[in-house]
Design a protein around this motif. Structure first.
Motif, PDB file in Angstrom:
ATOM      1  N   UNK A   1       0.830  -1.209   0.000  1.00  0.00           N
ATOM      2  CA  UNK A   1       0.000   0.000   0.000  1.00  0.00           C
ATOM      3  C   UNK A   1       0.863   1.256   0.000  1.00  0.00           C
ATOM      4  N   UNK A   2       1.981   1.207   0.726  1.00  0.00           N
ATOM      5  CA  UNK A   2       2.886   2.359   0.754  1.00  0.00           C
ATOM      6  C   UNK A   2       3.517   2.588  -0.622  1.00  0.00           C
ATOM      7  N   UNK A   3       3.930   1.502  -1.284  1.00  0.00           N
ATOM      8  CA  UNK A   3       4.510   1.637  -2.624  1.00  0.00           C
ATOM      9  C   UNK A   3       3.495   2.215  -3.599  1.00  0.00           C
ATOM     10  N   UNK A   4       2.272   1.714  -3.567  1.00  0.00           N
ATOM     11  CA  UNK A   4       1.231   2.197  -4.480  1.00  0.00           C
ATOM     12  C   UNK A   4       0.968   3.687  -4.289  1.00  0.00           C
ATOM     13  N   UNK A   5       1.055   4.149  -3.052  1.00  0.00           N
ATOM     14  CA  UNK A   5       0.785   5.564  -2.769  1.00  0.00           C
ATOM     15  C   UNK A   5       1.843   6.488  -3.346  1.00  0.00           C
ATOM     16  N   UNK A   6       3.035   5.951  -3.666  1.00  0.00           N
ATOM     17  CA  UNK A   6       4.115   6.778  -4.210  1.00  0.00           C
ATOM     18  C   UNK A   6       4.241   6.651  -5.734  1.00  0.00           C
TER      19      UNK A   6
ATOM     20  N   UNK B   1       9.739   4.022 -11.335  1.00  0.00           N
ATOM     21  CA  UNK B   1       9.613   2.866 -10.447  1.00  0.00           C
ATOM     22  C   UNK B   1      10.644   2.931  -9.315  1.00  0.00           C
ATOM     23  N   UNK B   2      11.895   3.212  -9.667  1.00  0.00           N
ATOM     24  CA  UNK B   2      12.961   3.276  -8.663  1.00  0.00           C
ATOM     25  C   UNK B   2      12.736   4.433  -7.686  1.00  0.00           C
TER      26      UNK B   2
ATOM     27  N   UNK C   1      12.265   4.125  -3.596  1.00  0.00           N
ATOM     28  CA  UNK C   1      13.081   4.902  -2.655  1.00  0.00           C
ATOM     29  C   UNK C   1      12.198   5.707  -1.705  1.00  0.00           C
ATOM     30  N   UNK C   2      11.176   6.363  -2.269  1.00  0.00           N
ATOM     31  CA  UNK C   2      10.276   7.168  -1.447  1.00  0.00           C
ATOM     32  C   UNK C   2       9.495   6.311  -0.451  1.00  0.00           C
TER      33      UNK C   2
ATOM     34  N   UNK D   1      10.670   3.570   0.842  1.00  0.00           N
ATOM     35  CA  UNK D   1      11.608   2.890   1.730  1.00  0.00           C
ATOM     36  C   UNK D   1      11.696   1.396   1.481  1.00  0.00           C
ATOM     37  N   UNK D   2      11.555   1.003   0.230  1.00  0.00           N
ATOM     38  CA  UNK D   2      11.585  -0.415  -0.145  1.00  0.00           C
ATOM     39  C   UNK D   2      12.820  -0.676  -1.002  1.00  0.00           C
ATOM     40  N   UNK D   3      13.612  -1.667  -0.631  1.00  0.00           N
ATOM     41  CA  UNK D   3      14.845  -1.987  -1.345  1.00  0.00           C
ATOM     42  C   UNK D   3      14.751  -3.350  -2.028  1.00  0.00           C
ATOM     43  N   UNK D   4      15.588  -3.524  -3.069  1.00  0.00           N
ATOM     44  CA  UNK D   4      15.726  -4.817  -3.735  1.00  0.00           C
ATOM     45  C   UNK D   4      14.373  -5.389  -4.140  1.00  0.00           C
ATOM     46  N   UNK D   5      13.624  -4.630  -4.930  1.00  0.00           N
ATOM     47  CA  UNK D   5      12.296  -5.081  -5.350  1.00  0.00           C
ATOM     48  C   UNK D   5      12.082  -4.733  -6.815  1.00  0.00           C
ATOM     49  N   UNK D   6      11.835  -5.771  -7.628  1.00  0.00           N
ATOM     50  CA  UNK D   6      11.598  -5.584  -9.055  1.00  0.00           C
ATOM     51  C   UNK D   6      10.100  -5.633  -9.338  1.00  0.00           C
ATOM     52  N   UNK D   7       9.719  -5.204 -10.531  1.00  0.00           N
ATOM     53  CA  UNK D   7       8.295  -5.296 -10.904  1.00  0.00           C
ATOM     54  C   UNK D   7       7.837  -6.750 -10.860  1.00  0.00           C
TER      55      UNK D   7
END
Length: 292
Positions: free
Chosen positions: A128-133, A222-223, A227-228, A230-236
């Protein structure tokens, strides 16, 4: 009779001496024109060109291959990347030997050892945090991927003609599938909500921008979102791993997951098995109680 066999062997060797790596790759690409990963093959062949172009197939021996492996490793890539290159090289040479009869035998090529990697997936809060960014259009595509487990190319290439909103189902045609088999895609509530938001944007592609036929996902965008968030090492592609992991954690049997994800081999699904232990709890309780 013996003379004829000898002549055939000599003829075979002469053909091998005459045929080059360029001849082999040209025929390979022609015969594999319908291969789902053809673009990857072309990229690998392009990288190999400086090292193999001009060589006959008979000249490509273990020494040549070992030198190529060292050069590839020195470029800083992982063993898995080297193995993809070796697998293609091995496949081309084997076909040149067993099917085209251009060489007597293909050199033995062993793949490098690869470390066993953990399955990378997000928690619901992280997703949910990734989607918001993410920008709205890409967020919709990511949400749809999390809801269906579809690969990126199947999401970007999806057309309205492949969706039945009444029956809550979509489908991937065989020529769009990695396994070259049609895949039925049940649409859950999240997937249906995404498609409802996409209605009217484009007459052909749900995720295309108005006035654009091409659907793309910007790597830089995507990158930046990762970063915004706070998620690392994650591909589509890890969105697909996340979808599968969530399924297993919520009780979906592995055989059902295999069908949902369109995997050809059950081995591909076994990587998610450790997320499910619910069916083993009853057996764990059979032990005598140590603490009363």
């Amino acid at each position: 009779m013996g003379s004829n066999i000898s002549d055939q062997v000599v003829s075979l060797v002469e053909v091998g001496l005459a045929k080059t790596w360029e001849d082999a790759t040209e025929r390979w690409l022609f015969e594999k024109s319908d291969k789902a990963s053809l673009h990857s093959d072309k990229c690998i062949i392009r990288w190999l060109c400086p090292y193999l172009n001009g060589l006959t197939l008979s000249q490509i021996d273990r020494g040549v291959i070992d030198d190529i492996v060292l050069k590839k490793l020195k470029s800083g890539v992982a063993n898995s990347t080297v193995n993809r290159m070796l697998a293609l090289l091995r496949a081309v040479l084997r076909r040149a030997s067993s099917e085209w009869e251009w060489i007597k035998t293909a050199p033995r090529i062993r793949l490098l050892k690869e470390p066993v990697r953990r399955v990378r997936f997000l928690t619901l809060v992280e997703a949910q945090r990734l989607l918001s960014h993410l920008p709205e259009q890409i967020a919709l595509m990511a949400t749809f991927s999390l809801a269906t487990g579809l690969r990126k190319s199947n999401v970007t290439g999806l057309q309205w003609s492949q969706i039945d909103m009444q029956r809550c189902v979509a489908w991937v045609h065989p020529d769009q599938s990695k396994t070259r088999k049609a895949i039925a895609v049940p649409l859950n509530l999240d997937a249906m909500r995404v498609l409802a938001l996409c209605k009217g944007r484009h007459p052909v592609y749900p995720f295309a921008s108005p006035g654009h036929m091409c659907v793309s996902i910007s790597t830089s965008v995507w990158k930046r979102a990762l970063a915004d968030a706070g998620i690392e090492d994650f591909r589509w592609h890890d969105l697909r791993h996340t979808w599968a992991s969530w399924h297993v954690q919520n009780g979906t049997p592995l055989n059902v997951l295999q069908e949902l994800g369109g995997w050809e081999s059950s081995e591909m699904v076994r990587r998610y098995a450790h997320f499910s232990a619910g069916h083993l709890v009853a057996y764990a309780e059979r032990l005598p109680k140590v603490i009363e």
